[in-house]
Design a protein around this motif. Structure first.
Motif, PDB file in Angstrom:
ATOM      1  N   ASP A  69       0.868  -1.180   0.000  1.00  0.00           N
ATOM      2  CA  ASP A  69       0.000   0.000   0.000  1.00  0.00           C
ATOM      3  C   ASP A  69       0.901   1.226   0.000  1.00  0.00           C
ATOM      4  OD1 ASP A  69      -2.498  -1.349   0.255  1.00  0.00           O
ATOM      5  OD2 ASP A  69      -2.080  -1.694   2.370  1.00  0.00           O
ATOM      6  N   LYS A  70       0.534   2.230  -0.800  1.00  0.00           N
ATOM      7  CA  LYS A  70       1.389   3.422  -0.850  1.00  0.00           C
ATOM      8  C   LYS A  70       0.874   4.536   0.038  1.00  0.00           C
ATOM      9  CE  LYS A  70       4.062   6.371  -3.886  1.00  0.00           C
ATOM     10  NZ  LYS A  70       4.459   6.682  -5.271  1.00  0.00           N
ATOM     11  N   SER A  71      -0.452   4.726   0.078  1.00  0.00           N
ATOM     12  CA  SER A  71      -1.008   5.813   0.880  1.00  0.00           C
ATOM     13  C   SER A  71      -2.422   5.451   1.289  1.00  0.00           C
ATOM     14  CB  SER A  71      -1.018   7.127   0.101  1.00  0.00           C
ATOM     15  OG  SER A  71      -1.878   7.021  -1.013  1.00  0.00           O
ATOM     16  N   GLU A  72      -2.948   6.161   2.286  1.00  0.00           N
ATOM     17  CA  GLU A  72      -4.307   5.919   2.754  1.00  0.00           C
ATOM     18  C   GLU A  72      -5.352   6.502   1.803  1.00  0.00           C
ATOM     19  OE1 GLU A  72      -4.900   7.278   6.692  1.00  0.00           O
ATOM     20  OE2 GLU A  72      -3.486   5.875   7.597  1.00  0.00           O
ATOM     21  N   GLN A  73      -4.976   7.521   1.021  1.00  0.00           N
ATOM     22  CA  GLN A  73      -5.945   8.198   0.151  1.00  0.00           C
ATOM     23  C   GLN A  73      -6.101   7.418  -1.143  1.00  0.00           C
ATOM     24  OE1 GLN A  73      -7.771  10.795   1.250  1.00  0.00           O
ATOM     25  NE2 GLN A  73      -8.988  10.426  -0.565  1.00  0.00           N
ATOM     26  N   THR A  74      -7.156   6.601  -1.226  1.00  0.00           N
ATOM     27  CA  THR A  74      -7.406   5.800  -2.407  1.00  0.00           C
ATOM     28  C   THR A  74      -8.757   6.186  -2.992  1.00  0.00           C
ATOM     29  OG1 THR A  74      -8.567   4.018  -1.249  1.00  0.00           O
ATOM     30  CG2 THR A  74      -6.149   3.911  -1.301  1.00  0.00           C
ATOM     31  N   PHE A  75      -9.073   5.597  -4.139  1.00  0.00           N
ATOM     32  CA  PHE A  75     -10.355   5.915  -4.786  1.00  0.00           C
ATOM     33  C   PHE A  75     -11.531   5.534  -3.895  1.00  0.00           C
ATOM     34  CE2 PHE A  75      -9.740   1.480  -5.895  1.00  0.00           C
ATOM     35  CZ  PHE A  75     -11.024   0.946  -5.878  1.00  0.00           C
ATOM     36  N   ASP A 116      -0.057   5.192  -6.166  1.00  0.00           N
ATOM     37  CA  ASP A 116      -0.940   6.163  -5.528  1.00  0.00           C
ATOM     38  C   ASP A 116      -2.391   5.915  -5.918  1.00  0.00           C
ATOM     39  OD1 ASP A 116       0.656   7.809  -3.915  1.00  0.00           O
ATOM     40  OD2 ASP A 116       1.448   8.854  -5.666  1.00  0.00           O
ATOM     41  N   GLY A 117      -3.277   6.067  -4.967  1.00  0.00           N
ATOM     42  CA  GLY A 117      -4.705   5.988  -5.245  1.00  0.00           C
ATOM     43  C   GLY A 117      -5.292   4.593  -5.210  1.00  0.00           C
ATOM     44  N   PHE A 118      -4.423   3.582  -5.056  1.00  0.00           N
ATOM     45  CA  PHE A 118      -4.902   2.202  -5.047  1.00  0.00           C
ATOM     46  C   PHE A 118      -4.274   1.458  -3.874  1.00  0.00           C
ATOM     47  CE2 PHE A 118      -5.211   3.664  -9.405  1.00  0.00           C
ATOM     48  CZ  PHE A 118      -6.503   3.264  -9.766  1.00  0.00           C
ATOM     49  N   GLU A 119      -4.985   0.434  -3.437  1.00  0.00           N
ATOM     50  CA  GLU A 119      -4.467  -0.424  -2.389  1.00  0.00           C
ATOM     51  C   GLU A 119      -3.670  -1.560  -3.007  1.00  0.00           C
ATOM     52  OE1 GLU A 119      -7.199  -1.252   0.983  1.00  0.00           O
ATOM     53  OE2 GLU A 119      -8.634  -0.013  -0.106  1.00  0.00           O
ATOM     54  N   ALA A 120      -2.836  -2.188  -2.187  1.00  0.00           N
ATOM     55  CA  ALA A 120      -2.040  -3.316  -2.665  1.00  0.00           C
ATOM     56  C   ALA A 120      -2.936  -4.402  -3.246  1.00  0.00           C
ATOM     57  CB  ALA A 120      -1.202  -3.880  -1.516  1.00  0.00           C
ATOM     58  N   ASP A 121      -4.101  -4.603  -2.645  1.00  0.00           N
ATOM     59  CA  ASP A 121      -5.019  -5.646  -3.120  1.00  0.00           C
ATOM     60  C   ASP A 121      -5.457  -5.401  -4.568  1.00  0.00           C
ATOM     61  OD1 ASP A 121      -4.748  -6.621  -0.608  1.00  0.00           O
ATOM     62  OD2 ASP A 121      -6.835  -6.364   0.010  1.00  0.00           O
ATOM     63  N   ASP A 122      -5.646  -4.131  -4.941  1.00  0.00           N
ATOM     64  CA  ASP A 122      -6.043  -3.821  -6.317  1.00  0.00           C
ATOM     65  C   ASP A 122      -4.926  -4.156  -7.303  1.00  0.00           C
ATOM     66  OD1 ASP A 122      -8.642  -2.589  -5.680  1.00  0.00           O
ATOM     67  OD2 ASP A 122      -7.438  -1.029  -4.758  1.00  0.00           O
ATOM     68  N   ILE A 123      -3.703  -3.885  -6.904  1.00  0.00           N
ATOM     69  CA  ILE A 123      -2.562  -4.199  -7.772  1.00  0.00           C
ATOM     70  C   ILE A 123      -2.430  -5.715  -7.919  1.00  0.00           C
ATOM     71  CG2 ILE A 123      -0.062  -3.984  -8.013  1.00  0.00           C
ATOM     72  CD1 ILE A 123      -0.270  -1.369  -6.393  1.00  0.00           C
ATOM     73  N   ILE A 124      -2.577  -6.418  -6.793  1.00  0.00           N
ATOM     74  CA  ILE A 124      -2.516  -7.885  -6.840  1.00  0.00           C
ATOM     75  C   ILE A 124      -3.620  -8.427  -7.749  1.00  0.00           C
ATOM     76  CG2 ILE A 124      -2.918  -9.953  -5.442  1.00  0.00           C
ATOM     77  CD1 ILE A 124      -1.459  -8.502  -3.134  1.00  0.00           C
ATOM     78  N   ALA A 125      -4.829  -7.863  -7.629  1.00  0.00           N
ATOM     79  CA  ALA A 125      -5.955  -8.323  -8.455  1.00  0.00           C
ATOM     80  C   ALA A 125      -5.669  -8.097  -9.932  1.00  0.00           C
ATOM     81  CB  ALA A 125      -7.228  -7.593  -8.040  1.00  0.00           C
ATOM     82  N   THR A 126      -5.073  -6.955 -10.255  1.00  0.00           N
ATOM     83  CA  THR A 126      -4.774  -6.632 -11.656  1.00  0.00           C
ATOM     84  C   THR A 126      -3.743  -7.604 -12.235  1.00  0.00           C
ATOM     85  OG1 THR A 126      -5.299  -4.301 -11.301  1.00  0.00           O
ATOM     86  CG2 THR A 126      -3.907  -4.829 -13.189  1.00  0.00           C
ATOM     87  N   TYR A 127      -2.636  -7.818 -11.519  1.00  0.00           N
ATOM     88  CA  TYR A 127      -1.608  -8.740 -11.995  1.00  0.00           C
ATOM     89  C   TYR A 127      -2.155 -10.170 -12.074  1.00  0.00           C
ATOM     90  CZ  TYR A 127       2.456  -5.596 -11.852  1.00  0.00           C
ATOM     91  OH  TYR A 127       3.372  -4.606 -12.115  1.00  0.00           O
TER      92      TYR A 127
END
Length: 939
Positions: A69-75, A116-127
């Motif tokens: 996770d990069k930051s708390e401020q996500t979509f 930025d703007g996304f959680e680690a889970d979203d990146i994992i889901a995309t990959y």
């Protein structure tokens, strides 16, 4: 670069999950050379290395990445601003490790992915989605339930802690549905940890049942009117949009635009030099040796005391505890540095960021922490590594010691500010709230912080004091330099700024070094005592909140106080004349000795007892007993004493306490005063102004807002009785609170068989005295005094009370037994209150038992209002309001009159849910609100 094609195997490591698992799994660890917190880094490195060694052979990944996770401020915050709003900040000793863990990832030659703007889970889901679509196989290294929606052909999860794969069967076991319906179940059930609202009252089991019956969420919502259960039907219909928002929150994005394609994630062997250099920097000797052996290179030389090896399973990790012999820790004051110019200060400050932690001690000019200036700042980064920065020292004539070298205040603060506000550098203090206020005066927001006083308080409340000198001797075996000889006394007394720099520097720098050493001694003890949550969620975060409240202060009408003081003086004079008439001769009413002689010798009243000095006891209990027997003189003395105390403590003192610069009174809150967690207001004390007397209300009328504002009071209603009903599991009391009944009338009805309607006021008053008295372990003697009734009647009332509510007696017995076995009791939130005298014999035994019974109740109430205070600032940030005072169960605000109602509702919502998510009380927390042009009018 190997292309990602059919047959490729991608490992996606949930880096954020690894971080917190590593942090909580092992004792805190600091780098030996400088005290940098590295426990989470060590755990992370060991987890990564273990995984790399175990994923070999046919099952080895061809591609791998660690995702953070990069930051708390996500979509998701844009969709629902309250998403994850109630999550506490990460522990301060973890924050500087986030960057180091990313450095560790790169040192292992692994891709480090975040956006930025996304959680680690979203990146994992995309990959994962892209890899499966390409015909590859995906293993998500995590046990996070939020990722279970991704399980599908070609995509599985792996829990390294339990060493098991998570496939469709395991997902069904968790959610009661197949992976492709996990989102629907989560949308209905919500998530209290992430603040996903869901459908109120519907949990995982019910959600799975509904989705299983109707197929999917939209079908369920479309056919909600068909549901037979009225409450469930209404919940789904009334909250349909909220449920859809929840679905948007829990649905992982699978289309995040990422700079690194899957093909760039191919597995690469660690580069020995790069990895070993990092491990040596961290001083991980054991792991460095293992890595060097595996890579067939020479291990780096790291100090004998450095390194890290995780304890073997079942290993007993010993930590110094209270009562054990403290280690001998020599402190050498001769090595301290005095920073007299900008170059020296710059060089010293440059050493801090790499260490990630610095102890700070501030010396003020005078005792005013709100508008006072800074005389000097001491810093420490390790044993012997301490320095003093003089800023405002003057000669006896008032001139700056410019000849000795002092950096101009503005220039020094400009250099200090970046470090003191650096989020990656932990600032440690002892009673750090004072430093927070002094720096805030200079425009510096000291953060993040740790506090050795509060560390000790969380660990040892009730065992010993938490002053610096006490802790230094207890845990460091060191007796610090005394302050009093430095400042002198009598005619030769001087302020710290008047102390010559060569004398001030050793004292101040030693103070900083002691703080640094205490932090290293105390912080690792938190997890072993199981009080980490107490410290991290209720002690440390409260410091900036209280500092801001103290800086806010409250306006007091000096003229009104002056008139009231004069009125009290006249009434005291009239009482004095009446008392002298009743006594038959003048005497000094304020003299206990003379009063005792008048009562028990001159007037021959019964009950006089002489103390060790030979004088009669004339305390309030003695006078109240005599007054209950119908004697007028002791009753009038009690009235005179009450007015005298109000006049000296409030109407006179408050006038002197008005700050010349702000025009307001600024109290100071002692966080570590009471063992139960209750805050104490001092200098001046604003917590003991009587609430129910005319005189107390008159004093509160002098507390007023600025023009255009009102004072807003929010007060928990009978919070300790509610906690008692919950902790003792008293069904009748719980139901009464749920039904909104008059709890004292209900108690009286239960005890005396009197109908609630038309109940005589004296019967209700008796029940009220018992309700509150029981919480404090009141005796028949005490109750008899309170109600002015015979002791036998009081005992009968208490016996009847326990007969009607047997759970209370069971709670008392259970609590005392726990205290005797463990030496402490605990609040609902895990606060430990030590009971060192619980097994004592004689007169102390009864007192210790009563204190043990009351402590979890009062402590839980104190914890709840602390939790509320910590959440309030963010909740009212958009409103023209500021929090001024905390008085036991009450919070007082100053707010623009036009925003009073909205502020009341916002704060009421925070206070009424303050126990959540940690504790779900069986009774509602009710908060009363009122506002007006004075404190009296608001309360």
């Amino acid at each position: 670069m190997t292309p990602f094609a059919k047959g490729s195997h991608l490992h996606l490591i949930d880096g954020s999950g690894f971080i917190f698992r590593a942090y909580h799994a092992l004792p805190p660890l600091t780098r030996k050379s400088d005290g940098l917190p590295i426990g989470a880094v060590a755990g992370f490195c060991n987890m990564i290395w273990k995984m790399l060694q175990e994923t070999k052979g046919d099952d080895a990944p061809t591609h791998m990445a660690v995702v953070f996770d990069k930051s708390e401020q996500t979509f998701r915050k844009d969709i629902y601003p309250a998403y994850k709003a109630q999550r506490p900040d990460p522990p301060d000793d973890l924050k500087p490790q986030f960057r180091l863990i990313r450095d560790a990832t790169r040192a292992f030659n692994l891709p480090c992915i975040e956006k930025d703007g996304f959680e680690a889970d979203d990146i994992i889901a995309t990959y994962a989605t892209a890899a499966a679509a390409a015909g590859g196989r995906v293993t998500i290294v995590s046990a996070d339930k939020d990722l279970m929606q991704l399980v599908a052909p070609g995509i599985e999860m792996f829990d390294t802690l339990k060493n098991r794969a998570i496939g469709p069967d395991e997902v069904f076991e968790k959610f009661g549905v197949a992976p492709d319906r996990v989102i629907d179940v989560q949308a209905l059930a919500g998530d209290s940890v992430d603040n996903v609202p869901g459908a109120p009252g519907i949990g995982i089991k019910t959600a799975a049942q509904l989705i299983g019956e109707y197929g999917d969420l939209e079908t369920l919502l479309a056919r909600a009117a068909e549901i037979k259960q009225p409450k469930r039907r209404a919940t789904l219909i009334d909250n349909a949009e909220q449920i859809r928002v929840s679905r948007d929150l829990v649905t992982l994005r699978r289309d995040v635009e990422l700079a690194d394609g899957i093909e760039t994630l191919e597995v690469r062997e660690p580069e020995a030099e790069q990895l070993l250099e990092f491990l040596a920097l961290m001083e991980f000797r054991t792991l460095a040796t293992r890595v060097a052996s595996k890579l067939k290179v020479e291990a780096p030389v790291i100090g004998d005391t450095a390194g890290f090896a995780p304890p073997a399973s079942g290993t007993d990790v010993r930590v110094l505890g209270a009562g054990e012999p403290p280690p001998v820790v020599p402190i050498d004051r001769s090595v301290y540095t005095v920073l007299r110019d900008e170059a020296a200060l710059d060089a010293w400050l440059a050493r801090i960021p790499a260490r990630g932690v610095v102890a700070v001690s501030v010396e003020g000019i005078g005792s005013d922490e709100v508008t006072g200036e800074i005389a000097g700042v001491a810093l420490a980064i390790g044993p012997g590594a301490a320095a003093y920065l003089p800023l405002g020292h003057v000669t006896a004539g008032g001139d700056l010691f410019s000849a000795e070298g002092q950096i101009p205040l503005a220039a020094a603060l400009a250099r200090l500010k970046p470090v003191l506000q650096d989020a990656s550098v932990l600032k440690i203090g002892h009673d750090v709230k004072r430093a927070v206020k002094l720096f805030a005066r200079q425009g510096i927001a000291l953060a993040p912080i740790d506090d050795t006083m509060l560390l000790s308080y969380a660990l040892h409340a009730g065992l010993h004091g938490h002053g610096r000198d006490v802790l230094a001797e207890e845990f460091l075996g060191h007796q610090p330099l005394a302050r009093r000889p430095l400042l002198g006394g009598g005619k030769s007394a001087r302020g710290f700024r008047e102390v010559p720099i060569e004398e001030a520097a050793p004292y101040a720098a030693e103070d900083a070094e002691i703080i640094w050493r205490l932090w290293n001694a105390l912080k690792p003890k938190l997890p072993f005592a199981r009080v980490t949550r107490v410290y991290e969620t209720m002690e440390r975060p409260l410091v900036p909140v209280l500092a801001e409240m103290e800086r806010n202060g409250i306006r007091v009408d000096r003229a009104r106080l002056s008139r009231l003081s004069g009125d009290f003086a006249q009434r005291m004079a009239a009482l004095e004349s009446e008392i002298h008439t009743l006594a038959g001769s003048p005497f000094n009413i304020g003299s206990p000795k003379q009063l005792g002689e008048v009562l028990f010798e001159q007037m021959s009243l019964q009950g006089g007892k002489r103390g060790k000095t030979g004088a009669y006891g004339t305390g309030a209990d003695v006078l109240e007993e005599l007054a209950a027997q119908g004697h007028d003189l002791p009753a009038r003395v009690l009235d005179w004493r009450a007015l005298s105390k109000l006049k000296s403590t409030y109407t006179d003192t408050l006038q002197d306490a008005i700050n010349r610069e702000t025009g307001r009174v600024h109290t100071s809150y002692q966080i570590a005063g009471a063992a139960t967690g209750r805050l104490a207001s001092t200098d001046p004390n604003l917590q003991n102004i009587p609430v129910r007397t005319d005189e107390g209300r008159q004093i509160r009328e002098a507390f007023v807002p600025e023009a255009g504002n009102v004072l807003l009071s929010l007060d928990y209603s009978q919070i300790e009785l509610r906690i008692l009903a919950h902790m003792a599991d008293i069904g009748a009391l719980r139901q009464a609170f749920h039904d909104g009944l008059d709890i004292h009338a209900m108690t009286a009805s239960e005890m005396f068989g009197v109908p609630i309607e038309g109940m005589p006021s004296h019967i209700r008053r008796q029940a009220k005295a018992i309700n509150f008295g029981v919480i404090y372990g009141i005796s028949a003697f005490g109750l008899a005094n309170n109600l002015r009734i015979p002791r036998a009647d009081a005992q009968r009332f208490i016996d009847t009370y326990f007969e009607r509510f047997p759970g209370i007696r069971e709670y008392m017995n259970r609590t005392v037994a726990f205290a005797k076995e463990h030496g402490h009791v605990e609040t609902l939130f895990g606060r430990r209150i030590h009971t060192p005298e619980i097994n004592a014999k004689g007169p102390h035994a009864g007192f210790a038992s009563r204190a043990a019974i009351n402590a979890p109740i009062q402590g839980s109430a104190a914890d709840i209002i602390r939790r509320a205070m910590i959440r309030v600032p963010a909740a009212i940030a958009h409103l023209p309001a500021k929090m001024l005072l905390q008085v036991h169960d009450e919070l007082l605000f100053e707010v623009a009159e036009s925003a009073a109602e909205e502020t009341a509702e916002v704060v009421r919502a925070v206070m009424s849910t303050a126990a959540l998510p940690a504790v779900a009380l069986d009774v509602p927390l009710v908060v009363d609100a009122g506002w007006g042009e004075s404190w009296s009018a608001a309360h």
